[in-house]
Design a protein around this motif. Structure first.
Motif, mmCIF file in Angstrom:
data_model
loop_
_atom_site.group_PDB
_atom_site.id
_atom_site.type_symbol
_atom_site.label_atom_id
_atom_site.label_comp_id
_atom_site.label_asym_id
_atom_site.label_seq_id
_atom_site.Cartn_x
_atom_site.Cartn_y
_atom_site.Cartn_z
ATOM 1 N N TRP A 106 -7.826 -4.772 3.071
ATOM 2 C CA TRP A 106 -7.978 -4.316 1.690
ATOM 3 C C TRP A 106 -9.384 -3.852 1.332
ATOM 4 O O TRP A 106 -9.574 -3.188 0.312
ATOM 5 N N GLY A 156 0.806 -1.220 0.000
ATOM 6 C CA GLY A 156 0.000 0.000 0.000
ATOM 7 C C GLY A 156 0.836 1.264 0.000
ATOM 8 O O GLY A 156 0.577 2.192 -0.786
ATOM 9 N N TYR A 190 -6.626 2.674 2.144
ATOM 10 C CA TYR A 190 -6.247 3.398 0.929
ATOM 11 C C TYR A 190 -5.963 4.866 1.226
ATOM 12 O O TYR A 190 -4.998 5.441 0.722
ATOM 13 N N SER A 218 -2.545 4.767 3.720
ATOM 14 C CA SER A 218 -1.283 4.276 3.161
ATOM 15 C C SER A 218 -0.990 4.851 1.789
ATOM 16 O O SER A 218 0.151 5.201 1.494
#
Length: 191
Positions: free
Chosen positions: A111, A42, A117, A120
């Motif tokens: 995830w 990530g 998101y 990272s």
């Protein structure tokens, strides 16, 4: 490293699940490794510029938010149900979660979580890229934070086993996780 720690240490679904598994002593090494590998991927994608791609196609985030919210709410509901059945959750009793299920759950909690998101890739990626050619040094520092945090949380949780020998402690933990997951899920839907 400190910026990475600030984002990684924040209590979320991934950390709550790793703490729970660490207290139970179930599959800690593979889960810690999975968390660290996920961070490497990530953060590397963020430093390499995936954040710019997500900025270009902002419709991706609302879809991820709804999916992530649904998953967090379901995880919270499951934790709430466990809080009402504490005997099955004592450290030395109750069914052991199969490794495959634990890995899939950790993958989903990582995830499918839009915060992963945002933190990272977007946050760390944006900060890293502000350093220009030195961004990969920032990346290394963020990885050090990950390499310190996840083993400390997963393996350090065993120090809490004495406390969690009592069903009431599991009730409190699972209730707190249920509230946290519910708040995160509702927060994703509201925003």
């Amino acid at each position: 490293m400190l910026t990475g720690l600030a984002l990684i240490v924040a209590v979320g679904a991934q950390n709550a699940f790793l703490l729970r598994q660490g207290i139970r002593g179930e599959h800690v090494l593979p889960l810690v490794a999975l968390c660290m590998v996920s961070d490497v991927v990530g953060i590397a994608l963020g430093v390499a510029g995936l954040g710019a791609v997500l900025d270009r196609w902002p419709a991706v985030l609302p879809v991820a938010q709804v999916g992530g919210a649904a998953y967090l709410l379901a995880f919270g509901a499951q934790s709430a149900l466990r809080a009402w059945r504490p005997k099955a959750l004592e450290t030395d009793s109750g069914p052991t979660m199969p490794l495959g299920r634990a890995v899939l759950l950790m993958l989903a909690l990582t995830w499918l979580n839009p915060h992963f998101y945002l933190d990272s890739m977007l946050m760390l990626g944006t900060v890293a890229n502000s350093f220009g050619d030195q961004r990969w040094l920032f990346f290394a520092g963020a990885l050090v934070a990950s390499a310190l945090w996840f083993p400390a949380l997963g393996f350090g949780a065993r120090l809490l086993r004495g406390l969690f020998a009592r069903p009431s402690a599991w009730r409190v933990l699972d209730s707190a996780i249920a509230v946290l997951m519910g708040a995160l899920g509702v927060g994703l839907l509201v925003h």
